[in-house]
Design a protein around this motif. Structure first.
Motif, mmCIF file in Angstrom:
data_model
loop_
_atom_site.group_PDB
_atom_site.id
_atom_site.type_symbol
_atom_site.label_atom_id
_atom_site.label_comp_id
_atom_site.label_asym_id
_atom_site.label_seq_id
_atom_site.Cartn_x
_atom_site.Cartn_y
_atom_site.Cartn_z
ATOM 1 N N PRO A 265 -7.967 0.285 -3.993
ATOM 2 C CA PRO A 265 -7.752 -0.709 -3.057
ATOM 3 C C PRO A 265 -6.541 -1.749 -3.714
ATOM 4 N N SER B 74 -6.839 -0.199 4.741
ATOM 5 C CA SER B 74 -6.144 -0.596 3.560
ATOM 6 C C SER B 74 -5.711 -1.969 3.464
ATOM 7 N N MET C 44 -4.546 3.396 6.764
ATOM 8 C CA MET C 44 -4.081 2.268 6.047
ATOM 9 C C MET C 44 -4.101 1.198 7.229
ATOM 10 N N GLY D 5 -2.141 -1.189 -3.754
ATOM 11 C CA GLY D 5 -3.363 -0.114 -3.451
ATOM 12 C C GLY D 5 -2.367 1.269 -3.143
ATOM 13 N N VAL E 168 0.863 -1.275 0.058
ATOM 14 C CA VAL E 168 0.142 -0.140 0.086
ATOM 15 C C VAL E 168 0.881 1.198 0.184
ATOM 16 N N THR F 175 -8.814 6.626 -0.821
ATOM 17 C CA THR F 175 -8.325 5.445 -1.202
ATOM 18 C C THR F 175 -8.487 5.776 -2.759
ATOM 19 N N GLN G 108 -10.664 -4.856 1.584
ATOM 20 C CA GLN G 108 -9.959 -4.047 0.506
ATOM 21 C C GLN G 108 -9.107 -4.714 -0.602
ATOM 22 N N VAL H 184 -3.312 5.312 -1.543
ATOM 23 C CA VAL H 184 -3.885 6.175 -0.798
ATOM 24 C C VAL H 184 -3.377 7.304 -0.845
#
Length: 523
Positions: free
Chosen positions: A340, A377, A373, A327, A289, A337, A382, A329
C-alpha cells in the motif's frame, strides 16, 4: 546544425539543394541552409579528409531496391554506401552501421550488431542483390523502428542516449502510407533523413523526414549525384564539441550529437520546457497507485519487463513519506495489493518490493481492479494522505488486453473521486478501454507500445505528466489542519459561508411570507 560542414561544396547549389530551393527558377536561387553564407560561398571542394569522429552513433541506411531502380543506378547507390562507410569512425563504441533494403518486402542486409570493421561492411554491401519489386517505404520505416533499431539487433539502450539516425534513399512514390509510421519513429527518437532521387515524391519525403525539413529533406537529380549528399551528410557528422563551443547553458549535462547538442538531467529530474533547466518531482507531492496487469496473456518474461519499467518510473520520483508515496496492485481474475501507499518510505525499498512481486496469471478483471483502487488503495488506512492536504492522487494502469468485466462504472468513479488516471496499453490492449480509463485529454493520459520490449520510450511522456509542474503542486507546503493558521483560515471561510447562508434564508423567508399573504387574500 546549420552551417556546420566539414568541407562546404559550392557545386551543391546546382546538384543538391533542399527541395524548396529547387522549386525556384535558376536565376533566383537562394543559398541553401547547407551552403556557406554569403562571402564564404567560393570554398573549393576538397578530397575526402580523415574520418569523422562523431562519438557513439547508431546509423541505419534504408535503401529502395524496387524495380524502378535500374541496375546501373543500384550500382551507383552501392558505391555511395561503400564510400560513406569508409568515412565513418566505425566501432562497437563509436558508430554502428546497419543496412536494410526494401521493395514489396523488407530485407536486413546486416544489422547494427553485425560488424565492427569497415571491410566486413563493404563486403556485405558489394554482395547485395536488389529485390526489384514494389515500393513499400512505410513498411521499411516500420521495420527500421521496431527491428533495426532494437537492442536485439545491436542498437544501444535508450538510457545511453546514443543518437539514432536513419537515412532513407528512394526514387519513387511509396505504395503505402508513410506519415503515421514515420511520426512514430521520430517520436521514439529516430532522426530521419529523406533523400529523393529523380522521380521521388516531395510530399512523401517531407512526411518522412525530421524537422527542420530544410535540413533533412534532399532531392538529387540522378543517382550520379547522390555522392554529393554523402559528402554533405559526412559534413554533418564531422561534429565538433558543440557543448564547449556554443555555451550550452545546460543545468546538469550537455551531450554532443551530430551537428547539434542537447541537455540531459541527472537521475530523478526531468528537462524543463526551456530544454535547459532540470526539474524534479522533489518539489511536489503525489500519492501514486500502480495497477499492473498480471493476466496469463502477459507471460512471465514480459511481466519481468513490466516490473523493470515500474522501477524506472520510481527512479524519477522523490519517494518519501513527505514527498511521493507509491502503492502497487496486481490484478488478473482477482486483485491483490502488493504493497500500500504507506508501507515504504524510500525508492530503494519500493524497487526491492517491486522486484519481489510474483506473477499471478489467469484472467483480466480490470474493472475489479479499478474498484479496489477507488475503495481501498487511496484510503487513509492504506497510507493515502487526507484530502484536506490536497495531495494529488494519481492512478496508473498497465494492461495488455481487453478486460473481461465492465470498466465503465469504476473508471468514471475514479475520476469523480478526483483521481488523475493514466492508461498504458501494450500489445493487444484496446484503445477504447484505455481512453475510458484515462483522464482527459486522452492525448496526455493514454500511452501505447506495440510490445513489452519497447515500453521504455513511454517513460519521457509519463515523466512529464506524473511529475507535478512548478506552480501547481510543486513547492506546496503540507500543513496540518490543526495548525493555528489553518484554523483561522477555516474559521474565516466558515463564517463567510454562514453569513451568505443567513442572507439567503432571510430572502427565502420573505418570499414564503409574501406567498402566504397572497393565498390568504384569495380565500
Amino acid at each position: 546544425m546549420r552551417g556546420l560542414l566539414c568541407r562546404p561544396l559550392a557545386m551543391l547549389l546546382l546538384f543538391l539543394q533542399p527541395w524548396e530551393t529547387q522549386l525556384q527558377s535558376a536565376g533566383e536561387l537562394r543559398p541553401s541552409p547547407l551552403q556557406p553564407e554569403e562571402g564564404r560561398g567560393r570554398s573549393q571542394a576538397r578530397p575526402a579528409g580523415p574520418r569523422c569522429h562523431t562519438g557513439p552513433l547508431d546509423l541505419v541506411f534504408v535503401i529502395d531496391s524496387s524495380r524502378s531502380v535500374r541496375p546501373f543506378e543500384f550500382e551507383t547507390m552501392r558505391q555511395f554506401l561503400v564510400g560513406l562507410v569508409r568515412s565513418l569512425d566505425v566501432g562497437r563504441n563509436a558508430t554502428r552501421v546497419g543496412v536494410i533494403q526494401y521493395s514489396s518486402q523488407v530485407q536486413s542486409v546486416f544489422p547494427l550488431r553485425a560488424f565492427s570493421h569497415r571491410e566486413d561492411m563493404e563486403r556485405a554491401i558489394r554482395e547485395l542483390v536488389p529485390l526489384a519489386q514494389g515500393t513499400m517505404t512505410g513498411l521499411a520505416i516500420q521495420y527500421a523502428m521496431n527491428v533495426a533499431f532494437s537492442e536485439a539487433e545491436g542498437a544501444r539502450p535508450p538510457e545511453e542516449r546514443v543518437p539514432r539516425v536513419a537515412v532513407i534513399v528512394t526514387d519513387g512514390r511509396p505504395q503505402d502510407r508513410v506519415a503515421e509510421v514515420a511520426a512514430q519513429a521520430r517520436a521514439r527518437g529516430i532522426e530521419i533523413y529523406a533523400v529523393g532521387v529523380q522521380r521521388a515524391d516531395v510530399g512523401s519525403l517531407r512526411a518522412m523526414a525530421s524537422p527542420p525539413l530544410d535540413e533533412h529533406v534532399f532531392l538529387v537529380e540522378s543517382f550520379d549525384r547522390i555522392q554529393e549528399f554523402g559528402q554533405q551528410f559526412q559534413g554533418r557528422l564531422c561534429g565538433k564539441d558543440l557543448c564547449a563551443e556554443w555555451g550550452h547553458g545546460c543545468q546538469h549535462q550537455c551531450v554532443n550529437a551530430p551537428g547539434t547538442f542537447y541537455c540531459v538531467c541527472n537521475s530523478g529530474y526531468r528537462l524543463a520546457a526551456d530544454k535547459k533547466r532540470c526539474l524534479g518531482c522533489r518539489e511536489g507531492h503525489v500519492d501514486l497507485v500502480l495497477l499492473v496487469d498480471g493476466s496469463k496473456s502477459v507471460r512471465p518474461q514480459n511481466f519481468e519487463l513490466v516490473k523493470r519499467f515500474v522501477n524506472q518510473i520510481v527512479d524519477f520520483l522523490d519517494v518519501s513519506p513527505e514527498g511521493t508515496r507509491i502503492g502497487l496492485v496486481q490484478f488478473s481474475s482477482r486483485v491483490r495489493t502488493e504493497f500500500p501507499l504507506g508501507r515504504y518510505g524510500t525508492a530503494a525499498e519500493v524497487k526491492q518490493a517491486v522486484l519481489a512481486v510474483e506473477y499471478m496469471e489467469r484472467g483480466t478483471m480490470t474493472g475489479l481492479a479499478l474498484r479496489h483502487m477507488v475503495e481501498h488503495s487511496f484510503s487513509e488506512a492504506q497510507g493515502a494522505r487526507p484530502r484536506v492536504l490536497n495531495v494529488p492522487r494519481v492512478g496508473l494502469v498497465f494492461t495488455d488486453g481487453r478486460s473481461q468485466d465492465d470498466i465503465s462504472v469504476w473508471a468514471a468513479r475514479a475520476k469523480e473521486e478526483g483521481i488523475v488516471m493514466y492508461a498504458v496499453g501494450v500489445g493487444k490492449a484496446v484503445e477504447e478501454e484505455l481512453r475510458q480509463i484515462a483522464s482527459e485529454p486522452a492525448e496526455l493520459h493514454v500511452s501505447y507500445s506495440p510490445d513489452f520490449s519497447t515500453m521504455t520510450h513511454l517513460l519521457e511522456n509519463l515523466k512529464g505528466s506524473i511529475c507535478p509542474e512548478e506552480g501547481i503542486s510543486a513547492g506546496t507546503e503540507l500543513r496540518s489542519p490543526c495548525e493555528c493558521e489553518s484554523l483561522v483560515e477555516f474559521q474565516d471561510r466558515t463564517l463567510g459561508a454562514l453569513e451568505s447562508l443567513t442572507r439567503n434564508l432571510a430572502g427565502l423567508t420573505a418570499r414564503l411570507e409574501n406567498l402566504e399573504n397572497q393565498l390568504a387574500s384569495q380565500k
